[in-house]
Design a protein around this motif. Sequence first.
Motif, PDB file in Angstrom:
ATOM      1  N   SER A  30      71.384 156.010  61.231  1.00  0.00           N
ATOM      2  CA  SER A  30      72.166 156.515  60.095  1.00  0.00           C
ATOM      3  C   SER A  30      72.101 155.589  58.883  1.00  0.00           C
ATOM      4  O   SER A  30      72.303 156.040  57.760  1.00  0.00           O
ATOM      5  CB  SER A  30      73.616 156.740  60.512  1.00  0.00           C
ATOM      6  N   ARG A  31      71.792 154.313  59.096  1.00  0.00           N
ATOM      7  CA  ARG A  31      71.702 153.377  57.975  1.00  0.00           C
ATOM      8  C   ARG A  31      70.263 153.030  57.622  1.00  0.00           C
ATOM      9  O   ARG A  31      70.020 152.158  56.793  1.00  0.00           O
ATOM     10  CB  ARG A  31      72.478 152.098  58.287  1.00  0.00           C
ATOM     11  N   SER A  32      69.331 153.732  58.241  1.00  0.00           N
ATOM     12  CA  SER A  32      67.915 153.411  58.048  1.00  0.00           C
ATOM     13  C   SER A  32      67.248 154.365  57.084  1.00  0.00           C
ATOM     14  O   SER A  32      67.605 155.540  56.995  1.00  0.00           O
ATOM     15  CB  SER A  32      67.173 153.472  59.380  1.00  0.00           C
ATOM     16  N   SER A  52      66.818 158.013  51.932  1.00  0.00           N
ATOM     17  CA  SER A  52      67.614 156.822  52.219  1.00  0.00           C
ATOM     18  C   SER A  52      68.848 157.203  53.030  1.00  0.00           C
ATOM     19  O   SER A  52      69.143 158.386  53.229  1.00  0.00           O
ATOM     20  CB  SER A  52      68.039 156.158  50.910  1.00  0.00           C
ATOM     21  N   SER A  53      69.599 156.193  53.450  1.00  0.00           N
ATOM     22  CA  SER A  53      70.828 156.449  54.199  1.00  0.00           C
ATOM     23  C   SER A  53      71.841 157.200  53.349  1.00  0.00           C
ATOM     24  O   SER A  53      72.656 157.958  53.885  1.00  0.00           O
ATOM     25  CB  SER A  53      71.428 155.133  54.694  1.00  0.00           C
ATOM     26  N   ASN A  73      73.520 162.407  59.296  1.00  0.00           N
ATOM     27  CA  ASN A  73      73.796 161.117  59.943  1.00  0.00           C
ATOM     28  C   ASN A  73      74.704 161.262  61.158  1.00  0.00           C
ATOM     29  O   ASN A  73      74.623 160.473  62.095  1.00  0.00           O
ATOM     30  CB  ASN A  73      74.386 160.145  58.935  1.00  0.00           C
TER      31      ASN A  73
END
Length: 123
Positions: A30-32, A52-53, A73
């Motif tokens: 989810s943050r990648s 992007s995230s 996400n």
Amino acid sequence: QVQLEESGGGSVQAGGSLRLSCAPSGRTFSRSLMAWFRQAPGKQRELVAVISSGSSTNYRDSVKGRFTISRDNAKNTVDLQMNSLKPEDTAVYYCAACSISSGITCARPWDYWGQGTQVTVSS
């Protein structure tokens, strides 16, 4: 073990649509930074779309206006909606993840790759 599993490939006629989905497992992305690449026979792998995230996106010129990358996400999935497909879109499509990024740029070689899914567009 971290895996990226693609689905949704297939064969369509020119002008048709396909939706590819990437479902990572083994960790959350989810943050990648996530992306779709493709590789046609005899050609180098090329970046198709990146997200992007925070869901900022970028596309290669040849697919702008036809392809849409999106992510969920909560579900840890990344999709690629492909419309108005052309024979030159024929390729194996790969999902990829980048663990260190700046905006929509991967700051290192992409870390994780799926096995790929075939997309064939006939004229």
